[in-house]
Design an enzyme around this catalytic site. Structure first.
Site, PDB file in Angstrom:
ATOM      1  N   GLU A 144       0.892  -1.173   0.000  1.00 39.03           N
ATOM      2  CA  GLU A 144       0.000   0.000   0.000  1.00 39.03           C
ATOM      3  C   GLU A 144       0.922   1.213   0.000  1.00 39.03           C
ATOM      4  O   GLU A 144       1.360   1.671   1.047  1.00 39.03           O
ATOM      5  CB  GLU A 144      -0.924  -0.022   1.221  1.00 39.03           C
ATOM      6  CG  GLU A 144      -2.081   0.963   1.108  1.00 39.03           C
ATOM      7  CD  GLU A 144      -1.684   2.377   1.476  1.00 39.03           C
ATOM      8  OE1 GLU A 144      -1.160   3.092   0.589  1.00 39.03           O
ATOM      9  OE2 GLU A 144      -1.879   2.765   2.623  1.00 39.03           O
ATOM     10  N   GLU A 153       5.009  11.115  -1.233  1.00 37.52           N
ATOM     11  CA  GLU A 153       5.780  10.171  -0.418  1.00 37.52           C
ATOM     12  C   GLU A 153       6.805   9.393  -1.230  1.00 37.52           C
ATOM     13  O   GLU A 153       7.752   8.843  -0.681  1.00 37.52           O
ATOM     14  CB  GLU A 153       4.893   9.191   0.376  1.00 37.52           C
ATOM     15  CG  GLU A 153       3.921   9.872   1.324  1.00 37.52           C
ATOM     16  CD  GLU A 153       3.088   8.870   2.109  1.00 37.52           C
ATOM     17  OE1 GLU A 153       3.455   7.680   2.171  1.00 37.52           O
ATOM     18  OE2 GLU A 153       2.072   9.292   2.678  1.00 37.52           O
TER      19      GLU A 153
END
Length: 385
Positions: A144, A153
């Protein structure tokens, strides 16, 4: 370095390629840990993600409803966190699961996995996936990795490195595909509030400078432009976390970026020479107060190991329960004046911020008009912090 076990390495692969004795890797460097990894070591953050029923439920369905994709397979879980995806894979029939987690959450996930009675199947490996060593190649990679605006990110980099280091030819990634969408937003109270706050900061500086001049004989007016630039970036150019409803959109979402995780490379993600483009047809007369970005991911397996049940996880605006990703909202200041049938064209480059490569910088140009007649243009830089 903690050496977990040392079976014979698969013939033809050397430890330099990531194949050898199963071994923990290196921790993240201090700066990356402070900027990104550290928050994932807290249970409250793991719980926040686990309580997102769309997120956890979609992964559960993708794995549990496709047992043939996992039965007797070797699985790698990248960024395992609490170990929940590894648990799903083990219960779906995986022969062995390597749960790689860079933070000290690895210590807790070992306890969680032991409590499920699955320690004989799931091996927790602590360290970055770029530096761990596995005993053999894997059939499936689960992760994930998605962030705000899909790519914030930069965790997808690590998944792709894991793919290149450890995935067998014909192996599958879960999810297998991802799409980033843009949609124009009509009414957005959050944008109006940002403009009002920015306008208040203009007056704030003028009042501040009057005080400094009148009481202390020091004139700060030379800083007014820099102050307003600083405030503009914070209030008007930084994306907002929102949970939009479909009726707030001025058209349906248009795909901006489509990713096949088996094919894309880290170099592709970093390449910003060619801008991404999309077109959005306006469905009603309205002010466009901004645009939003959201994503979906699909669990299709691979051509050699396709899923029988294709599962979609979407973060699109909804009148129901939102995901913990929400959407990212970027304001048009001032709003664009749109008519039904207009087309909003977008050319956008997704760059990584220089001070922190895990944050995004969007350089975008919009045109609004119909039948080749451009009525408004807007160029700006927005940030996903």
């Amino acid at each position: 370095v903690h050496q977990v076990q040392c079976p014979m390495a698969q013939e033809g692969y050397a430890a330099a390629n990531g194949i050898g004795c199963l071994q923990d890797g290196k921790p993240p460097d201090e700066t990356d840990n402070a900027n990104y990894f550290c928050e994932y070591a807290f249970l409250y953050h793991q719980m926040d993600m686990l309580e997102d029923e769309h997120r956890t439920g979609s992964y559960f369905n993708a794995i549990a409803w496709n047992p043939d994709s996992f039965k007797d397979k070797v699985v790698l879980d990248v960024g395992a966190g609490s170990g929940i995806l590894s648990i799903f894979a083990a219960k779906a029939g995986a022969k062995e699961v390597f749960a790689v987690e860079a933070t000290d959450m690895a210590v807790r996930s070992r306890k969680i996995i032991q409590a499920q009675g699955l320690s004989h199947i799931i091996k927790v490996v602590q360290g970055t996936v770029e530096t761990v060593t596995l005993p053999y190649m894997v059939d499936v990679i689960i992760s994930e990795w998605m962030g705000y605006f899909l790519l914030r990110e930069s965790m997808l980099d690590s998944v792709l490195i894991a793919r290149d280091r450890f995935l067998k030819p014909g192996g599958a990634l879960f999810p297998s595909h991802a799409t980033l969408f843009l949609a124009p937003v009509g009414s957005a109270k959050a944008c109006r509030e940002k403009q009002q706050t920015f306008d208040g900061e203009r007056q704030h500086f003028d009042d501040f400078n009057d005080t400094m001049t009148n009481y202390y004989g020091s004139d700060f007016s030379c800083m007014r432009g820099e102050f307003l630039e600083e405030q503009r970036k914070y209030y008007l150019q930084t994306g907002m976390f929102v949970n939009l409803t479909p009726k707030q959109l001025a058209s349906g979402g248009s795909p901006l970026l489509e990713i096949d995780l088996l094919r894309i490379t880290v170099e592709d993600l970093k390449d910003v020479e060619k801008p991404l483009t999309c077109s959005m047809r306006i469905s009603k007369d309205t002010q466009l107060e901004g645009f939003t970005g959201y994503f979906n991911v699909m669990f299709r397996g691979s051509p050699q190991n396709p899923t029988k049940e294709v599962i979609e996880l979407t973060t699109a605006p909804t009148a129901g329960t939102a995901t913990h990703w929400g959407q990212q909202l970027f304001g048009f200041f001032p709003p664009l004046q749109a008519k039904s049938g207009d087309v909003l064209e977008c050319r956008l480059r997704i760059k990584r911020q220089k001070k922190n490569h895990r944050l995004l910088q969007l350089e975008a140009a919009f045109t609004l008009g119909s039948e080749g007649n451009v009525r408004e243009k807007r160029e700006d830089t927005w940030y996903v912090d």
